[in-house]
Design a protein around this motif. Structure first.
Motif, PDB file in Angstrom:
ATOM      1  N   UNK A 119      -9.067   1.410   0.181  1.00 55.43           N
ATOM      2  CA  UNK A 119     -10.118   0.383   0.164  1.00 55.43           C
ATOM      3  C   UNK A 119      -9.543  -1.000  -0.073  1.00 55.43           C
ATOM      4  N   UNK A 120      -8.570  -1.090  -0.995  1.00 63.32           N
ATOM      5  CA  UNK A 120      -7.946  -2.397  -1.263  1.00 63.32           C
ATOM      6  C   UNK A 120      -7.173  -2.875  -0.057  1.00 63.32           C
ATOM      7  N   UNK A 121      -6.576  -1.962   0.681  1.00 65.34           N
ATOM      8  CA  UNK A 121      -5.825  -2.338   1.886  1.00 65.34           C
ATOM      9  C   UNK A 121      -6.724  -3.041   2.890  1.00 65.34           C
ATOM     10  N   UNK A 122      -7.911  -2.536   3.072  1.00 62.23           N
ATOM     11  CA  UNK A 122      -8.840  -3.134   4.025  1.00 62.23           C
ATOM     12  C   UNK A 122      -9.823  -4.087   3.352  1.00 62.23           C
ATOM     13  N   UNK A 123      -9.745  -4.262   2.061  1.00 64.01           N
ATOM     14  CA  UNK A 123     -10.637  -5.149   1.293  1.00 64.01           C
ATOM     15  C   UNK A 123     -12.094  -4.806   1.544  1.00 64.01           C
ATOM     16  N   UNK A 124     -12.407  -3.516   1.478  1.00 63.74           N
ATOM     17  CA  UNK A 124     -13.784  -3.093   1.684  1.00 63.74           C
ATOM     18  C   UNK A 124     -14.216  -2.205   0.523  1.00 63.74           C
ATOM     19  N   UNK A 125     -15.547  -2.149   0.261  1.00 63.06           N
ATOM     20  CA  UNK A 125     -16.019  -1.353  -0.870  1.00 63.06           C
ATOM     21  C   UNK A 125     -16.026   0.158  -0.616  1.00 63.06           C
ATOM     22  N   UNK A 126     -15.757   0.540   0.593  1.00 62.63           N
ATOM     23  CA  UNK A 126     -15.885   1.965   0.923  1.00 62.63           C
ATOM     24  C   UNK A 126     -14.972   2.844   0.084  1.00 62.63           C
ATOM     25  N   UNK A 152       0.804  -1.231   0.000  1.00 65.07           N
ATOM     26  CA  UNK A 152       0.000   0.000   0.000  1.00 65.07           C
ATOM     27  C   UNK A 152       0.835   1.278   0.000  1.00 65.07           C
ATOM     28  N   UNK A 165     -14.082   2.386  -2.969  1.00 65.97           N
ATOM     29  CA  UNK A 165     -14.622   2.569  -4.314  1.00 65.97           C
ATOM     30  C   UNK A 165     -15.823   3.500  -4.291  1.00 65.97           C
ATOM     31  N   UNK A 171      -8.806   4.376  -3.483  1.00 67.04           N
ATOM     32  CA  UNK A 171      -8.904   2.973  -3.916  1.00 67.04           C
ATOM     33  C   UNK A 171      -7.849   2.133  -3.198  1.00 67.04           C
TER      34      UNK A 171
END
Lengths: 166, 606, 100
Positions: free
Chosen positions: C50-57, C4, C59, C47
């Motif tokens: 969001x990818x770090x936590x694997x959540x849609x927030x 990240x 995006x 983004x």
């Protein structure tokens, strides 16, 4: 994935620098499109396919086209390009470059303190859709209001004709 | 012993009420109403004073009326209290009596003048203030009256304000009397702080008890108070305002600068004479000051060409006489001379006013003359007043009062003071005879066109009687004043030679003047005229007015304001600096934003 | 998955490049292009988070940035055309009327 990311990142950066420094408006826009597409690839490599698609459709597809239309209305010719070069001597990049570097250094220092890797995995469109219709419902409505406002403004400002030269 | 007097407050209150009403309505009322109201208030005061006086003579004993307690500040709690005793009764009689006559006279003299209502408002106010001054039983209340009469003097001298010279004369009078008032206030405060009260009976009793005679405290206090008297009564060196004050209307000169206001100094010393008795050096100082003033003013009067100036210098000179008497402790003699002087000096001024008006506002002696047939009231009035001033033996009241003073000087003051006073008496007779001969006898010069009515003639006539006859009142006068002043009349049996010489002095003066004027024409001034002005005014101009004016000019652009304006200038400077940053250049704003962000990030990181 | 911090570094670089463009260019048109780059950098940062936590927030946030950017670009371009008509030039240094 790593190599995809590195390649796309390099491409994006180069395209960004070129987009900012061109004298010809259309050239700058084209390089901007390349940078945007590069960013879309990076989104995909990060496991955000929905965002990547949106980036391509809306950013590279709609907003940049808007720029192109405006450039067309401005009717810039070779004289404009010469003027741009005149306005941007090489020395004009010194100050902004330095302060940009300073800011970049600070941001990197801040960022470096964080965790290296996080949870992996792809967050697909379905998840995003469920988030949008769930907790973020009001946000969606507000976004649509914002776009409506933008529409009204542009319509109003455009009254009386745009593009007619004095 | 002190009986309450219920109606005493009305005596000053009536003229005060008149002054207030006239100040408000004077512009809108017709002249007759104004004159009637003004004369009525003073007349009512006079009648009240007469009634109370008769009552007092029947049953002597001071009457005190405490009206209210003025204020209390720590130990200082003066009361507004009025006292009627022999001394104040004499003064009240003079003030209301001559005051009424002057009001009546003014109603005709000032007829048709712009500001008629204003004149009478202030004249009434003056009478009220002077009454407060003499009736006050508390030193602070007396001081209030003192300052108010100074104010009225200023207002009335500068009555014809459109001529700036009158304003300058009024200011001169005010400033010079104020120069005497500052030591007076200091003396007052010294008395209060040492003796603990400002009520006069308490004060005098306390002083007699706790201050040994001849020590520093009583001498300092007496000297300070004496300066106030010197200023108000126009003695050297604060005397030049009185001749300048003749710029005011003649009735004002008659009332203020002859009979009443200038005598306030004499009254003050007489009232506080137990205090002055504790300071013999001050009394000696006053006696010699009076002597010098007597001579100097007499010489000035001898060379004046304006009839009012002759009378003004004469007043200064006669006040010097009174100060000499006070200086040797002959309070009764001084007060008697004050009483008699008030009558004949007022008569002289009023008669002069009739003559001036008859000749169409002509005041120069050399252009007056031949008035026996053309202005008989003025002629005979001035003759009677002049005779009294010169102290013609037996037929004039001035003779008796001057005799008393000279006798007292011989008994108590020694030969030197008596000799000076004697020369002064000769001078007095000389200058008034000269004025009379040049101004009233001889061939007419200016045509007599002015008309003068009964309202001007009646006061003149009424004043002749006391001018000539009041001398026989001397013994009851002494009895009247005895309880208040504690001083008795000097014994009438004095050495024969001084008395004879004193009686001859006026005759000598008259003869000298007559002879001198017949030797040379009336219009050629005697050799003394080169001493017309002894340079007091020039001295004050160079050493007081000049430096003051230069200092005022240096401070004209207000240098002391600069530190306070510095804040405003700093704000303006900052505005200029900051507004240079708002020049509308977008890229500069962006640069500042980015730079600010960089700085903030740096701060967050560390 | 890429680290990240590296992605965030890239985002910072994009932002800085865009900002330098805003400061350096005199033509209003090019300034707006540079502003687009800044928006993209910010979106990339979201983004990545969001990818770090694997959540849609992340995006979702990006979607909002997209709509804001769209509205802003449209308005800015319309105003730019108006300014060009008024001043006869797109030189930002010539448009200095908003001052003391």
């Amino acid at each position: 994935m790593e190599t995809d990311f590195m390649f796309a990142a390099a491409l994006t950066l180069i395209a960004a620098v070129l987009a900012v420094t061109r004298a010809n408006a259309v050239h700058a826009l084209l390089y901007l499109i390349i940078a945007l597409l590069g960013v879309a690839v990076i989104f995909a490599s990060l496991g955000a396919p929905f965002a990547a698609v949106l980036q391509v459709i809306i950013y590279a597809g709609a907003i940049t086209v808007l720029f192109v239309f405006v450039v067309m209305m401005l009717n810039l010719g070779p004289a404009a390009e010469a003027r741009e070069r005149h306005w941007q001597p090489p020395g004009s990049w010194l100050g902004p470059g330095m302060i940009g570097l300073l800011l970049f250094a600070e941001l990197v220092l801040i960022v470096m303190h964080g965790d290296a890797a996080g949870a992996g995995g792809v967050v697909d469109a379905k998840q995003v859709g469920m988030a949008l219709f769930g907790p973020y419902l009001i946000v969606v409505e507000l976004a649509s209001l914002l776009l409506l406002a933008g529409l009204v403004v542009v319509w109003h400002v455009g009254q009386g004709g745009i593009g007619e030269r004095r | 012993m002190d009986e309450p007097a219920v109606l005493l407050w009305l005596v000053p209150a009536l003229p005060l009420a008149g002054a207030l009403v006239l100040a408000l309505m004077g512009r809108r009322w017709p002249e007759t109403w104004i004159a009637r109201l003004a004369c009525a208030t003073v007349a009512a005061s006079a009648v009240l004073a007469a009634i109370m006086g008769a009552d007092y003579l029947a049953a002597p004993g001071a009457r005190v009326q405490v009206l209210w307690s003025w204020f209390t500040a720590g130990e200082l709690s003066p009361a507004v209290a009025l006292r009627l005793d022999g001394l104040s009764l004499v003064m009240v009689a003079v003030i209301t009596g001559i005051g009424f006559l002057v009001h009546l006279y003014s109603s005709a003299y000032m007829a048709g003048e712009e500001g008629y209502g204003r004149y009478f408002a202030w004249l009434n106010l003056f009478v009220a203030a002077m009454l407060v001054l003499v009736l006050a039983d508390d030193l602070l209340l007396l001081f209030v009256g003192w300052e108010l009469v100074g104010l009225c003097s200023y207002l009335l001298i500068g009555f014809w304000y459109r001529d700036p010279a009158n304003g300058a004369a009024a200011r001169k009078a005010l400033i010079m009397t104020m120069a005497g008032d500052v030591p007076l206030v200091i003396g007052l405060l010294l008395l209060f702080s040492s003796l603990g009260s400002t009520a006069m009976p308490t004060l005098l009793g306390q002083a007699a008890e706790s201050w040994p005679p001849g020590t520093a405290l009583p001498i300092t206090a007496a000297l300070l108070l004496a300066f106030g008297a010197i200023g108000k009564s126009a003695q050297l060196p604060l005397h030049t305002w009185l001749p300048s004050a003749m710029a005011g209307p003649t009735p004002v000169s008659a009332l203020l600068h002859a009979a009443t206001m200038v005598t306030a100094g004499v009254y003050l010393i007489a009232r506080l004479h137990p205090l002055f008795a504790l300071a013999p050096p001050v009394l000696a100082f006053l006696a010699w000051l009076g002597a010098i003033t007597l001579l100097l003013a007499g010489l000035h009067a001898l060379v004046q060409n304006d009839i009012k100036r002759v009378l003004a210098w004469s007043t200064v000179s006669q006040l010097g006489f009174m100060f000499m008497a006070l200086g040797v402790g002959a309070v009764t003699a001084a007060m008697f001379h004050l009483f008699v002087h008030a009558f004949f000096k007022a008569l002289l001024f009023l008669a002069a006013g009739v003559a001036i008006l008859a000749l169409g506002h002509e005041q120069d002696l050399r252009r007056m003359g031949g008035l026996q047939q053309r202005a008989p009231w003025a002629f005979w009035g001035f003759l009677a007043g002049g005779a009294s001033l010169a102290a013609v033996p037996f037929i004039s009241a001035g003779f008796f009062s001057k005799e008393l003073i000279l006798a007292a000087l011989w008994q108590r003051g020694g030969g030197a003071l008596w000799a000076v006073a004697w020369v002064g008496a000769v001078l007095t007779a000389a200058y008034i005879t000269r004025a009379f001969i040049i101004g009233f006898l001889g061939a007419p010069v200016t045509p007599a066109t002015g008309a003068t009515g009964w309202r001007m003639h009646l006061p003149v006539a009424l004043l002749v009687l006391p001018t000539l006859g009041a001398g026989w009142l001397a013994p009851p006068f002494g009895a009247l004043l005895a309880p208040a002043s504690g001083a008795t009349l000097p014994a009438t049996e004095t050495a024969f030679l001084p008395a004879l010489l004193a009686a001859l002095a006026p005759l000598l003066g008259i003869a000298f003047a007559w002879y001198a004027l017949h030797r040379r024409p009336a219009s050629a001034p005697p050799r003394l005229a080169s001493v017309q002005d002894t340079g007091f005014d020039r001295f004050y101009g160079a050493w007081v007015r000049g430096p003051y004016r230069r200092l005022a000019q240096r401070l004209a652009d207000d240098p002391f304001d600069r530190p306070f304006m510095a804040a405003a200038h700093l704000a303006h400077f900052l505005w200029q600096v900051l507004s240079a940053t708002q020049d509308g250049r977008l890229r500069r704003y962006a640069l500042v934003l980015v730079a600010g962000t960089a700085v903030l990030l740096a701060m967050v990181m560390t | 998955m890429t680290a990240t911090p590296v992605v965030l570094t890239l985002a910072a670089a994009l932002i800085v490049i865009g900002m330098a463009g805003v400061l350096a260019r005199r033509n209003l048109m090019f300034m707006l292009v540079s502003v687009e780059l800044v928006f993209n950098g910010a979106g990339l940062a979201f983004i990545a988070a969001g990818a770090h936590w694997a959540q849609p927030d992340g995006q979702v946030m990006f979607l909002l940035i997209l709509s804001v950017s769209g509205a802003e670009t449209a308005t800015a371009l319309a105003l730019m055309l108006r300014l060009e008509r008024h001043y006869g030039t797109l030189d930002v240094d010539a448009m200095r009327q908003l001052r003391d």
